[in-house]
Write a protein that holds these residues in place. Structure first.
Motif, PDB file in Angstrom:
ATOM      1  N   ALA A  97      -9.950   7.452  -9.806  1.00 51.76           N
ATOM      2  CA  ALA A  97      -9.477   6.114  -9.451  1.00 51.76           C
ATOM      3  C   ALA A  97      -9.247   5.306 -10.726  1.00 51.76           C
ATOM      4  O   ALA A  97     -10.009   5.423 -11.684  1.00 51.76           O
ATOM      5  CB  ALA A  97     -10.496   5.412  -8.565  1.00 51.76           C
ATOM      6  N   SER A 114     -13.291  11.808  -8.639  1.00 49.91           N
ATOM      7  CA  SER A 114     -12.349  10.721  -8.407  1.00 49.91           C
ATOM      8  C   SER A 114     -11.842  10.166  -9.736  1.00 49.91           C
ATOM      9  O   SER A 114     -12.614   9.801 -10.600  1.00 49.91           O
ATOM     10  CB  SER A 114     -13.009   9.593  -7.632  1.00 49.91           C
ATOM     11  OG  SER A 114     -12.170   8.447  -7.662  1.00 49.91           O
ATOM     12  N   THR A 127      -5.549  11.211  -6.682  1.00 50.85           N
ATOM     13  CA  THR A 127      -6.428  10.866  -7.808  1.00 50.85           C
ATOM     14  C   THR A 127      -7.428  11.972  -8.149  1.00 50.85           C
ATOM     15  O   THR A 127      -8.308  11.756  -8.979  1.00 50.85           O
ATOM     16  CB  THR A 127      -7.224   9.579  -7.507  1.00 50.85           C
ATOM     17  OG1 THR A 127      -8.010   9.788  -6.332  1.00 50.85           O
ATOM     18  CG2 THR A 127      -6.302   8.406  -7.318  1.00 50.85           C
ATOM     19  N   GLU A 177       0.801   5.098   0.622  1.00 45.60           N
ATOM     20  CA  GLU A 177      -0.070   6.109   1.212  1.00 45.60           C
ATOM     21  C   GLU A 177       0.441   7.510   0.896  1.00 45.60           C
ATOM     22  O   GLU A 177       1.628   7.728   0.707  1.00 45.60           O
ATOM     23  CB  GLU A 177      -0.148   5.921   2.730  1.00 45.60           C
ATOM     24  CG  GLU A 177      -0.874   4.653   3.120  1.00 45.60           C
ATOM     25  CD  GLU A 177      -0.931   4.482   4.627  1.00 45.60           C
ATOM     26  OE1 GLU A 177      -2.033   4.578   5.168  1.00 45.60           O
ATOM     27  OE2 GLU A 177       0.124   4.254   5.232  1.00 45.60           O
ATOM     28  N   VAL A 182       0.840  -1.193   0.000  1.00 48.52           N
ATOM     29  CA  VAL A 182       0.000   0.000   0.000  1.00 48.52           C
ATOM     30  C   VAL A 182       0.875   1.242   0.000  1.00 48.52           C
ATOM     31  O   VAL A 182       1.766   1.387   0.840  1.00 48.52           O
ATOM     32  CB  VAL A 182      -0.928   0.013   1.233  1.00 48.52           C
ATOM     33  CG1 VAL A 182      -1.795   1.270   1.226  1.00 48.52           C
ATOM     34  CG2 VAL A 182      -1.788  -1.233   1.257  1.00 48.52           C
ATOM     35  N   THR A 220      -2.894   5.115  -2.514  1.00 46.89           N
ATOM     36  CA  THR A 220      -3.995   5.960  -2.067  1.00 46.89           C
ATOM     37  C   THR A 220      -3.583   7.413  -2.184  1.00 46.89           C
ATOM     38  O   THR A 220      -2.468   7.783  -1.833  1.00 46.89           O
ATOM     39  CB  THR A 220      -4.380   5.668  -0.603  1.00 46.89           C
ATOM     40  OG1 THR A 220      -3.307   6.056   0.249  1.00 46.89           O
ATOM     41  CG2 THR A 220      -4.682   4.195  -0.413  1.00 46.89           C
ATOM     42  N   CYS A 280     -11.330   4.794   0.428  1.00 51.11           N
ATOM     43  CA  CYS A 280     -10.527   3.561   0.378  1.00 51.11           C
ATOM     44  C   CYS A 280     -11.345   2.382   0.894  1.00 51.11           C
ATOM     45  O   CYS A 280     -11.301   1.292   0.320  1.00 51.11           O
ATOM     46  CB  CYS A 280      -9.260   3.718   1.213  1.00 51.11           C
ATOM     47  SG  CYS A 280      -8.065   4.859   0.509  1.00 51.11           S
ATOM     48  N   TRP A 327     -12.396  -0.956  -1.168  1.00 48.03           N
ATOM     49  CA  TRP A 327     -12.070  -2.287  -0.671  1.00 48.03           C
ATOM     50  C   TRP A 327     -13.342  -3.121  -0.506  1.00 48.03           C
ATOM     51  O   TRP A 327     -13.438  -4.237  -1.033  1.00 48.03           O
ATOM     52  CB  TRP A 327     -11.321  -2.204   0.669  1.00 48.03           C
ATOM     53  CG  TRP A 327     -10.890  -3.556   1.147  1.00 48.03           C
ATOM     54  CD1 TRP A 327     -11.533  -4.353   2.043  1.00 48.03           C
ATOM     55  CD2 TRP A 327      -9.742  -4.288   0.706  1.00 48.03           C
ATOM     56  NE1 TRP A 327     -10.858  -5.533   2.198  1.00 48.03           N
ATOM     57  CE2 TRP A 327      -9.760  -5.531   1.394  1.00 48.03           C
ATOM     58  CE3 TRP A 327      -8.703  -4.019  -0.196  1.00 48.03           C
ATOM     59  CZ2 TRP A 327      -8.773  -6.503   1.193  1.00 48.03           C
ATOM     60  CZ3 TRP A 327      -7.716  -4.989  -0.383  1.00 48.03           C
ATOM     61  CH2 TRP A 327      -7.754  -6.205   0.298  1.00 48.03           C
ATOM     62  N   LEU A 336      -6.400   4.437  -5.550  1.00 43.78           N
ATOM     63  CA  LEU A 336      -7.624   4.823  -4.850  1.00 43.78           C
ATOM     64  C   LEU A 336      -7.504   6.271  -4.366  1.00 43.78           C
ATOM     65  O   LEU A 336      -6.399   6.774  -4.194  1.00 43.78           O
ATOM     66  CB  LEU A 336      -7.836   3.932  -3.623  1.00 43.78           C
ATOM     67  CG  LEU A 336      -7.713   2.426  -3.799  1.00 43.78           C
ATOM     68  CD1 LEU A 336      -8.062   1.728  -2.489  1.00 43.78           C
ATOM     69  CD2 LEU A 336      -8.614   1.953  -4.913  1.00 43.78           C
ATOM     70  N   ILE A 369      -1.495  -1.106  -4.218  1.00 41.40           N
ATOM     71  CA  ILE A 369      -2.646  -0.242  -3.958  1.00 41.40           C
ATOM     72  C   ILE A 369      -2.112   1.105  -3.492  1.00 41.40           C
ATOM     73  O   ILE A 369      -1.508   1.197  -2.425  1.00 41.40           O
ATOM     74  CB  ILE A 369      -3.579  -0.839  -2.887  1.00 41.40           C
ATOM     75  CG1 ILE A 369      -4.125  -2.197  -3.356  1.00 41.40           C
ATOM     76  CG2 ILE A 369      -4.731   0.124  -2.582  1.00 41.40           C
ATOM     77  CD1 ILE A 369      -5.007  -2.900  -2.331  1.00 41.40           C
ATOM     78  N   GLY A 384      -7.582   9.378  -1.627  1.00 42.09           N
ATOM     79  CA  GLY A 384      -6.869   9.433  -0.359  1.00 42.09           C
ATOM     80  C   GLY A 384      -7.745   9.350   0.877  1.00 42.09           C
ATOM     81  O   GLY A 384      -7.253   9.005   1.947  1.00 42.09           O
TER      82      GLY A 384
END
Lengths: 145, 145, 145
Positions: C94, C92, C50, C22, C20, C47, C114, C118, C107, C45, C109
């Motif tokens: 994404a 978004s 985006t 971040e 991930v 975050t 998130c 998920w 994804l 993944i 933030g």
């Protein structure tokens, strides 16, 4: 080519300058570049030229100047239109993006479709009171690095 | 590689010539170029190769020849499939576009998915009676300038 | 920049290694290239980054390394979000794709977004028991030729 200055979003406290391009966007790419680099313009809304015939060149012109594509705009417009016109919605290649700190929106040419895009999406996203977020409040940050 | 000539859209008054490419699209790019430039072909429908594995190369081949992408086709196909297969729908990279005056559609390889794409979208858009608009009535204008 | 190793999909019989990322993806492109080429990483993944402001560069970074774009991921995420946040969903960007045999997901933030991505998509598609198909079962075939 340049049709009119649209009224700002109804309830916005910050006046949003919107330039509307009507009709066939023969010189769409050049226009986009000019408009996107004019600091007086916050939003460009083009109408027409989003279909699939040989003369429908607006999406390609827009894509050629996008720094960021906003894929969700065309998706949501087509999804909202699906209820009204069924599978014909896929003929619309409505698209949006950001270039030079300016939002660019390409809508279909029919008045009904333009109204739908405005009432369904833009009236909210060009209103700085809309929650949880809207495009107006982000305008000062479009050019940040 | 070239599977069969599909029947024209059921109720079309203009016969629509549809070429169906079945199976793995190993030479999809070359095929697309040939088919898109053949004036006898109005529509190319390829099946298979739209997933995410290393051999799924159809979308990339199609994108390499598109003059215009019809983003709404893949969107609508996946949205319609979501009701049936849930999140698995995102594994489909079904796509459509226009090249050389020819419509190009890439469908998944499974018979069920092909049937869904036909029944849900293509049977309407390849029928020149469908309203408010369909792909057939626009065929003469795909190459206009 | 590299936040944490996420737990594998809850009921997967094959442990899925998920990395991930971040926060702001300032070096997203370089990271993507490294991660996509690391055979120990199955899924990336990321975050954040985006949106549409000048600092939101994750989608462009991801697109620059995609071998295959999975367009349906962003579409479905935005469509699921539309029920919760209305037209704001189009902010978004994404996105997902495949590079170097690795799945890449970007994804938004916000923790809520998130969680939605998920719970709404990834928990299913990263679970090799999900039917009719899921991303895990295809992992051995991402690099096949």
């Amino acid at each position: 080519m340049l049709g009119s200055i649209a009224a700002p979003a109804p309830s916005s406290t910050k006046p949003v300058r919107v330039l509307v391009i009507e009709g066939q966007a023969l010189f769409a790419k050049a226009l986009c570049q000019v408009l996107a680099s004019d600091p007086e313009i916050d939003v460009v809304i083009a109408t027409g030229g989003t279909g699939v015939t040989g003369r429908d060149v607006t999406p390609e012109a827009f894509h050629s100047v996008y720094e960021k594509e906003i894929a969700g705009f065309g998706e949501l417009f087509r999804w909202q239109s699906y209820e009204k016109i069924g599978t014909s919605t896929i003929q619309s290649r409505a698209t949006a993006g950001v270039a030079g700190g300016t939002y660019l929106f390409a809508l279909p040419g029919s008045p009904g479709a333009c109204r739908d895009a405005w009432d369904g999406i833009l009236i909210h996203q060009l209103d700085n009171r809309f929650r949880p977020c809207n495009f107006v409040e982000l305008m000062p940050r479009l050019r940040e690095r």
